[in-house]
Design an enzyme around this catalytic site. Structure first.
Site, mmCIF file in Angstrom:
data_model
loop_
_atom_site.group_PDB
_atom_site.id
_atom_site.type_symbol
_atom_site.label_atom_id
_atom_site.label_comp_id
_atom_site.label_asym_id
_atom_site.label_seq_id
_atom_site.Cartn_x
_atom_site.Cartn_y
_atom_site.Cartn_z
ATOM 1 N N ILE A 1 34.619 45.991 49.432
ATOM 2 C CA ILE A 1 35.917 46.221 48.812
ATOM 3 C C ILE A 1 34.819 47.441 48.615
ATOM 4 O O ILE A 1 33.761 47.844 47.603
ATOM 5 C CB ILE A 1 35.845 45.922 47.700
ATOM 6 C CG1 ILE A 1 36.530 43.880 48.600
ATOM 7 C CG2 ILE A 1 37.063 46.835 47.013
ATOM 8 C CD1 ILE A 1 36.809 43.703 47.094
ATOM 9 N N THR A 2 34.998 49.130 49.149
ATOM 10 C CA THR A 2 34.893 50.167 48.763
ATOM 11 C C THR A 2 35.941 50.855 47.094
ATOM 12 O O THR A 2 36.789 50.078 46.837
ATOM 13 C CB THR A 2 35.682 51.244 49.410
ATOM 14 O OG1 THR A 2 36.716 51.530 50.180
ATOM 15 C CG2 THR A 2 35.029 50.730 51.004
ATOM 16 N N GLY A 3 34.546 51.494 46.659
ATOM 17 C CA GLY A 3 35.610 51.248 44.756
ATOM 18 C C GLY A 3 36.016 50.716 43.977
ATOM 19 O O GLY A 3 36.414 50.283 43.362
ATOM 20 N N ALA A 4 35.088 49.338 44.248
ATOM 21 C CA ALA A 4 35.499 48.345 43.651
ATOM 22 C C ALA A 4 34.199 48.396 42.093
ATOM 23 O O ALA A 4 34.574 47.057 42.084
ATOM 24 C CB ALA A 4 34.992 47.410 44.288
ATOM 25 N N ASN A 5 33.948 48.629 41.657
ATOM 26 C CA ASN A 5 33.001 48.705 39.997
ATOM 27 C C ASN A 5 34.349 49.003 39.089
ATOM 28 O O ASN A 5 33.376 48.834 38.135
ATOM 29 C CB ASN A 5 32.081 49.943 40.274
ATOM 30 C CG ASN A 5 32.264 51.148 40.626
ATOM 31 O OD1 ASN A 5 32.524 51.719 41.536
ATOM 32 N ND2 ASN A 5 32.522 52.226 39.237
ATOM 33 N N TYR B 1 47.200 65.158 47.050
ATOM 34 C CA TYR B 1 47.481 64.013 46.839
ATOM 35 C C TYR B 1 48.259 63.155 47.978
ATOM 36 O O TYR B 1 48.036 61.918 48.906
ATOM 37 C CB TYR B 1 47.190 63.270 45.928
ATOM 38 C CG TYR B 1 47.168 61.610 45.901
ATOM 39 C CD1 TYR B 1 46.198 61.173 45.903
ATOM 40 C CD2 TYR B 1 48.786 60.801 45.468
ATOM 41 C CE1 TYR B 1 46.270 59.742 45.282
ATOM 42 C CE2 TYR B 1 48.055 59.474 45.371
ATOM 43 C CZ TYR B 1 47.496 59.053 45.095
ATOM 44 O OH TYR B 1 47.341 57.624 44.944
#
Length: 245
Positions: free
Chosen positions: A6-10, A163
């Site tokens: 999962i990217t951007g999962a922090n 966006y």
């Protein structure tokens, strides 16, 4: 044990998605641009008894970083069952069609579109080794061309000239990717997590990260008879999830 990257999962939706999948028995490769924040997120999950998590540093806008992330994941597994392209940026608001700079477009597309392409192409070999590979591209109802030409749409007046096109482009990439993989076990879908209260929108959203994480995880775990090449928004359509392109 199935695996998911999962990217951007922090934080926020990505972290909530990781939590759902860990509880379902997945091993989670937790992608984070900032390694320290990634380790803090992993420590939080481990404190909840969710130990099958490994932090992977990745900046999806940097090809070298993506290559290093692929190498790190490949050191511990030959098979990736799920890829969730969650990392994204808004580019800041307001955004207007006559005033937004070309640089603003480049910055947002670099993450929201090109980043997804980079990561997907880098990890496709590991995904092909899975008997039931899944790709979830985290999109937005704001990328719907149909809805944004309908004055009756609840967010019709909430335009974002930078966006919104990035998410529309991501949706088209999802269609093309699903088509290329149509005769394989892959299931590829664009999923809208909903208008969720996070720092992404200055916590103006009406939904929770828990709701969003559950929505994304649901399409990471679909079976062989699940949809592919679709655009899903359970917020827009709670019954079927169908949302117009």
């Amino acid at each position: 044990m199935k695996t998911v990257f999962i990217t951007g999962a922090n934080k926020s939706i990505g972290l909530a998605t990781a939590r759902v999948l860990l509880r379902q028995g997945y091993r989670v490769y937790l992608g984070s641009r900032d390694p320290q924040r990634g380790q803090e997120a992993a420590a939080q999950l481990r404190a909840e008894g969710l130990d099958a998590v490994e932090v992977i540093q990745i900046d999806v806008s940097d090809s070298d970083s993506v290559a290093r992330a692929r190498h790190e994941v490949g050191r511990s597994t030959d098979v990736l069952d799920v890829l969730i392209n969650n990392a994204g940026i808004s580019g800041g608001m307001p955004q207007n069609a006559l005033g937004a700079s070309i640089e603003a477009y480049r910055r947002v597309f670099e993450t929201n579109v090109f980043g997804v392409v980079r990561v997907t192409q880098a990890f496709i070999d590991l995904l092909r080794n899975s008997p039931e590979p899944r790709i979830v591209n985290v999109s937005s109802s704001q990328g719907s061309l149909t809805l944004h030409t309908d004055p009756g749409y609840r967010y019709y007046h909430h335009k974002g000239a930078v966006y919104h096109p990035s998410k529309a482009a991501l949706n088209m990439y999802t269609i093309d990717l699903a088509y290329e993989l149509r005769d394989t076990p892959f299931r590829v879908n664009a999923v809208d997590p909903g208008f969720v209260a996070t720092d992404f929108n200055n916590h103006r959203g009406t939904g929770t990260v828990e709701e969003a994480g559950a929505r994304i995880a649901r399409y990471a775990m679909i079976g062989a008879d699940g949809p592919t090449g679709t655009f899903i928004s359970e917020e827009y359509n709670p019954e079927t999830g169908a949302i117009p392109w």
